[in-house]
Design an enzyme around this catalytic site. Structure first.
Site, PDB file in Angstrom:
ATOM      1  N   HIS A   1       0.597  -1.071   0.024  1.00  0.00           N
ATOM      2  CA  HIS A   1       0.100  -0.054  -0.152  1.00  0.00           C
ATOM      3  C   HIS A   1       0.592   0.998   0.478  1.00  0.00           C
ATOM      4  O   HIS A   1       2.127   1.482   0.447  1.00  0.00           O
ATOM      5  CB  HIS A   1      -0.587   0.124   1.124  1.00  0.00           C
ATOM      6  CG  HIS A   1      -2.061   0.921   1.263  1.00  0.00           C
ATOM      7  ND1 HIS A   1      -2.002   1.936   1.093  1.00  0.00           N
ATOM      8  CD2 HIS A   1      -3.463   0.512   1.003  1.00  0.00           C
ATOM      9  CE1 HIS A   1      -3.382   2.588   1.428  1.00  0.00           C
ATOM     10  NE2 HIS A   1      -3.725   1.919   0.894  1.00  0.00           N
TER      11      HIS A   1
ATOM     12  N   ASP B   1      -7.932  -5.834   0.085  1.00  0.00           N
ATOM     13  CA  ASP B   1      -8.481  -6.409  -1.001  1.00  0.00           C
ATOM     14  C   ASP B   1      -7.990  -7.894  -0.708  1.00  0.00           C
ATOM     15  O   ASP B   1      -7.857  -9.393  -1.310  1.00  0.00           O
ATOM     16  CB  ASP B   1      -7.520  -6.096  -2.629  1.00  0.00           C
ATOM     17  CG  ASP B   1      -8.316  -5.023  -2.614  1.00  0.00           C
ATOM     18  OD1 ASP B   1      -9.690  -5.029  -2.382  1.00  0.00           O
ATOM     19  OD2 ASP B   1      -7.858  -3.804  -3.493  1.00  0.00           O
TER      20      ASP B   1
HETATM   21  N1  CMC Z   1       3.663  -7.630  -4.630  1.00  0.00           N
HETATM   22  C1  CMC Z   1       5.264  -7.826  -4.494  1.00  0.00           C
HETATM   23  N2  CMC Z   1       6.801  -6.122  -4.336  1.00  0.00           N
HETATM   24  C2  CMC Z   1       5.346  -4.872  -4.571  1.00  0.00           C
HETATM   25  C3  CMC Z   1       4.323  -5.169  -4.048  1.00  0.00           C
HETATM   26  C4  CMC Z   1       3.422  -6.415  -3.564  1.00  0.00           C
HETATM   27  N3  CMC Z   1       2.188  -6.279  -4.029  1.00  0.00           N
HETATM   28  N4  CMC Z   1       4.052  -3.870  -3.287  1.00  0.00           N
HETATM   29  C5  CMC Z   1       4.980  -3.181  -3.730  1.00  0.00           C
HETATM   30  N5  CMC Z   1       5.954  -3.616  -4.174  1.00  0.00           N
HETATM   31  C6  CMC Z   1       6.920  -3.752  -4.699  1.00  0.00           C
HETATM   32  C7  CMC Z   1       7.670  -3.137  -5.751  1.00  0.00           C
HETATM   33  O1  CMC Z   1       7.566  -3.780  -6.670  1.00  0.00           O
HETATM   34  C8  CMC Z   1       8.581  -1.632  -5.500  1.00  0.00           C
HETATM   35  O2  CMC Z   1      10.037  -3.070  -5.002  1.00  0.00           O
HETATM   36  P1  CMC Z   1      11.616  -2.350  -5.260  1.00  0.00           P
HETATM   37  O3  CMC Z   1      11.441  -1.420  -4.574  1.00  0.00           O
HETATM   38  O4  CMC Z   1      12.022  -3.227  -5.130  1.00  0.00           O
HETATM   39  O5  CMC Z   1      11.464  -1.859  -6.966  1.00  0.00           O
HETATM   40  C9  CMC Z   1       8.217  -1.664  -3.923  1.00  0.00           C
HETATM   41  O6  CMC Z   1       7.335  -1.972  -3.471  1.00  0.00           O
HETATM   42  C10 CMC Z   1       7.170  -0.324  -4.189  1.00  0.00           C
HETATM   43  O7  CMC Z   1       6.298  -0.183  -4.791  1.00  0.00           O
HETATM   44  P2  CMC Z   1       5.386   0.596  -5.348  1.00  0.00           P
HETATM   45  O8  CMC Z   1       4.194  -0.202  -6.879  1.00  0.00           O
HETATM   46  O9  CMC Z   1       6.104   1.110  -6.051  1.00  0.00           O
HETATM   47  O10 CMC Z   1       4.440   0.448  -4.227  1.00  0.00           O
HETATM   48  P3  CMC Z   1       3.372   2.124  -4.659  1.00  0.00           P
HETATM   49  O11 CMC Z   1       3.135   2.440  -3.645  1.00  0.00           O
HETATM   50  O12 CMC Z   1       3.635   3.030  -6.082  1.00  0.00           O
HETATM   51  O13 CMC Z   1       1.636   0.855  -4.812  1.00  0.00           O
HETATM   52  C11 CMC Z   1       0.715  -0.314  -4.469  1.00  0.00           C
HETATM   53  C12 CMC Z   1       1.165   0.663  -4.095  1.00  0.00           C
HETATM   54  C13 CMC Z   1      -1.439  -0.871  -4.234  1.00  0.00           C
HETATM   55  C14 CMC Z   1       0.030  -0.025  -6.198  1.00  0.00           C
HETATM   56  C15 CMC Z   1       0.945  -2.317  -5.003  1.00  0.00           C
HETATM   57  O14 CMC Z   1       1.732  -2.141  -3.724  1.00  0.00           O
HETATM   58  C16 CMC Z   1       0.381  -2.988  -5.051  1.00  0.00           C
HETATM   59  O15 CMC Z   1       0.593  -2.922  -6.549  1.00  0.00           O
HETATM   60  N6  CMC Z   1      -0.324  -3.791  -4.598  1.00  0.00           N
HETATM   61  C17 CMC Z   1      -0.600  -4.692  -5.292  1.00  0.00           C
HETATM   62  C18 CMC Z   1      -1.983  -4.424  -5.860  1.00  0.00           C
HETATM   63  C19 CMC Z   1      -3.194  -4.412  -4.986  1.00  0.00           C
HETATM   64  O16 CMC Z   1      -3.258  -5.079  -3.551  1.00  0.00           O
HETATM   65  N7  CMC Z   1      -3.916  -3.186  -4.558  1.00  0.00           N
HETATM   66  C20 CMC Z   1      -4.590  -3.309  -4.169  1.00  0.00           C
HETATM   67  C21 CMC Z   1      -4.433  -1.686  -3.077  1.00  0.00           C
HETATM   68  S1  CMC Z   1      -5.552  -1.710  -1.825  1.00  0.00           S
HETATM   69  C22 CMC Z   1      -6.647  -1.293  -1.716  1.00  0.00           C
HETATM   70  C23 CMC Z   1      -7.157  -0.326  -3.072  1.00  0.00           C
HETATM   71  O17 CMC Z   1      -6.592   0.749  -2.894  1.00  0.00           O
HETATM   72  O18 CMC Z   1      -7.400  -0.576  -3.469  1.00  0.00           O
END
Ligand code: CMC
Length: 382
Positions: A264, A318
């Protein structure tokens, strides 16, 4: 080309405030979420969706009389016009219900024009209509696509109970009703997330509330946001067994796959909503039986805590919601629409808040394209 004095780019607007808001608050280090100052855990246990929607929209808990009036108004606006039902019938049954919901909410704005957003009583009528009709639209599309007649809403049932009835033509048990209601509460609002921001951007143009909500529905659809709940179930099914969790996770992380339902932007600990949902799931399983995928999910949470925990990546809302909906017999592609019919209370609260002190969103870009150049007529191009 960065212009002079331009603020450096923050991808995803991370850490950039875009509004002042009094609706909800997250402490991402302490796993706290509150709506108008009330802890979401307490609301999920003690309140009901109708009361929480009022709280988000009006800023205070309702009096008994206010809640009774609000509830009565919601119940009396649940029906949808036959022409809207015809629209739903015309949509492909293989299409995603989020598309149907977005189209139908946009179309509602044609049935109930509300273009003058400076008129508070009309705005409130729109709030009631949208809140009341979205569950009917989701349930009607689901039944119609299966070749069943849609069911008229039941005025004697509350918001959650009536939605369950319209889906399945049976009343929920008290335990199931409570779980569904709590799921609605837990998804009702969440500060400046992508769909809320999309809604506020649309609101800032003074678009009508149906357009605002359909913009927010579109943003919620993606797998990085609300669409994740559906993908969590796909992922758990793909893993298949508790024994396969660790090898699967190792391979997924090696391939740089995102683990759905984890991570998140704001929470660096387990999302408090995931904790409450897990408790609810365990109560529910006493009635519906404990699904095998729940054990897979628990093992994935344990394994992921070792691999991803050090990076602050833990289960989000989720992760457990899909298992609950699956146990209720709800098909996977309705998980995100259920998120939408819950979150609409928050979207509408943000719409009203945006209007109080509106300025159109018009941010900047950093131009990285070609510099000025002369047009070459077609016949002279090599
Ligand atoms: N699995 C593996 N690695 C992850 C995950 C994950 N679910 N989430 C973040 N990371 C890693 C990502 O690969 C990155 O690593 P590195 O720095 O080595 O490149 C680091 O953590 C930062 O990730 P990011 O994607 O830049 O983080 P963000 O704040 O932009 O994205 C997020 C947040 C929710 C989109 C992301 O955590 C994600 O894609 N999660 C999976 C999808 C998900 O469950 N979404 C629901 C979110 S909560 C409910 C809602 O709002 O709808």
């Amino acid at each position: 080309m960065a212009g002079e004095g331009m603020i450096p780019l923050r991808p995803g607007l991370e850490g950039v405030p875009v509004a002042e808001s009094a609706i909800s608050f997250i402490d991402g280090k302490r796993a706290r979420l509150s709506y108008r100052g009330y802890a979401v855990e307490e609301l999920a246990r003690k309140s009901c969706y109708e009361e929480v929607a009022w709280l988000l929209l009006r800023g205070e808990l309702p009096t008994q009389r206010e809640l009774a009036d609000f509830d009565r108004q919601l119940r009396s606006h649940r029906r949808i016009k036959y022409r809207l039902r015809d629209l739903l019938k015309c949509l492909p049954e293989t299409g995603h219900p989020m598309g149907a919901l977005q189209a139908a909410v946009a179309a509602l704005g044609m049935f109930y024009p509300a273009r003058d957003v400076s008129h508070a009583p009309t705005n409130w009528e729109s709030v009631i209509r949208i809140l009341a009709k979205m569950p009917t639209i989701v349930a009607a599309f689901h039944r119609l696509r299966n070749g069943d007649d849609d069911l008229p809403p039941r005025d004697d049932l509350d918001h959650a109970g009536n939605f369950y009835w319209m889906l399945f033509e049976r009343e929920p048990s008290p335990a199931i009703r409570k779980v569904l209601d709590a799921c609605f509460i837990l998804h009702a609002e969440h500060t400046m997330n992508a769909s809320t921001f999309a809604g506020r951007v649309a609101a800032s143009t003074l678009a009508d509330p149906y357009t605002v909500v359909s913009a927010a529905i579109g943003a919620l659809t993606g797998p990085l946001h609300g669409g994740a709940n559906e993908q969590v179930l796909d992922m758990l099914e793909e893993i298949g067994s508790v024994e396969n969790v660790r090898p699967w996770l190792k391979e997924a992380l090696a391939k740089k796959r995102k683990i759905m339902g984890f991570g998140h932007r704001v929470y660096k600990v387990k999302d408090p909503r995931a904790t409450v949902l897990q408790e609810l799931a365990e109560h529910l399983f006493a009635e519906t039986g404990r699904p095998k995928l729940y054990d897979v999910a628990l093992e994935l949470e344990r394994a992921a805590a070792e691999e991803l925990g050090p990076k602050g990546i833990y289960p989000n809302v989720d992760f457990y919601s899909g298992i609950i909906y699956m146990s209720l017999g709800i098909p996977k592609d309705l998980f995100t629409p259920i998120f939408a019919i819950s979150r609409v209370a928050g979207w509408l609260a943000h719409w009203l808040e945006q209007l109080q002190n509106n300025r159109i969103f018009r941010p900047e870009q950093i131009y990285v394209g070609k510099p000025d150049r002369a047009y070459v007529p077609l016949e002279e191009r090599p």
